[in-house]
Design a protein around this motif. Structure first.
Motif, short mmCIF file in Angstrom:
data_model
loop_
_atom_site.label_atom_id
_atom_site.label_comp_id
_atom_site.label_asym_id
_atom_site.label_seq_id
_atom_site.Cartn_x
_atom_site.Cartn_y
_atom_site.Cartn_z
N LYS A 1 0.84 -1.20 0.00
CA LYS A 1 0.00 0.00 0.00
C LYS A 1 0.87 1.26 0.00
CE LYS A 1 -4.28 1.39 0.40
NZ LYS A 1 -5.29 1.07 -0.58
N GLN A 2 1.98 1.20 0.73
CA GLN A 2 2.90 2.34 0.78
C GLN A 2 3.55 2.58 -0.59
OE1 GLN A 2 2.75 4.31 3.10
NE2 GLN A 2 3.35 3.56 5.09
N VAL A 3 4.01 1.51 -1.23
CA VAL A 3 4.66 1.67 -2.53
C VAL A 3 3.63 2.09 -3.58
CG1 VAL A 3 4.56 -0.68 -3.50
CG2 VAL A 3 6.54 0.75 -3.96
N LEU A 4 2.40 1.65 -3.44
CA LEU A 4 1.33 2.08 -4.36
C LEU A 4 1.11 3.58 -4.23
CD1 LEU A 4 -1.02 1.36 -6.33
CD2 LEU A 4 -2.45 1.11 -4.30
N ARG A 5 1.03 4.08 -3.00
CA ARG A 5 0.78 5.49 -2.78
C ARG A 5 1.92 6.35 -3.32
NH1 ARG A 5 2.52 9.26 -0.30
NH2 ARG A 5 3.98 8.06 0.95
N SER A 6 3.15 6.02 -2.92
CA SER A 6 4.27 6.87 -3.34
C SER A 6 4.60 6.70 -4.83
CB SER A 6 5.51 6.60 -2.49
OG SER A 6 5.98 5.29 -2.65
#
Length: 101
Positions: A37-42
């Motif tokens: 989810k973090q890599v998707l957002r950034s």
């Protein structure tokens, strides 16, 4: 608006990140939700900031948005490193996507 290689590459990268997110959350036995989810957002934020920069109202506005895009790329690199080092993505996948970042 004239063509922008940075805009096109950042959009293509965002699409790769979306596919990675789908893979990590749906297609693996060890489903991973937090880092993905973090890599998707950034990773998708990079292109959004580039596109916004191209519509900047001034040179300082353009620079500020491009600076944010660069920071998002740096954060994305961190999440990709964690996914690789925790063995959610293999060496070849990591090298391929980190090169695009």
């Amino acid at each position: 608006m004239k063509e922008s290689i940075v805009k096109d590459k950042s959009k293509d990268f965002a699409l790769r990140i979306i596919k990675l997110y789908k893979y990590l959350t749906q297609a693996t036995n060890n489903k991973e939700f937090i880092l993905s989810k973090q890599v998707l957002r950034s990773g998708t934020s990079i292109g959004a900031n580039v596109k916004e920069a191209l519509r900047g109202q001034s040179r300082p506005d353009f620079r500020a948005k491009m600076s944010i895009a660069l920071k998002e790329a740096s954060e994305t690199e961190y999440w990709l490193e964690l996914l690789h080092e925790s063995e959610y993505i293999d060496e070849n996948s990591f090298l391929s996507i980190i090169n695009d970042n």
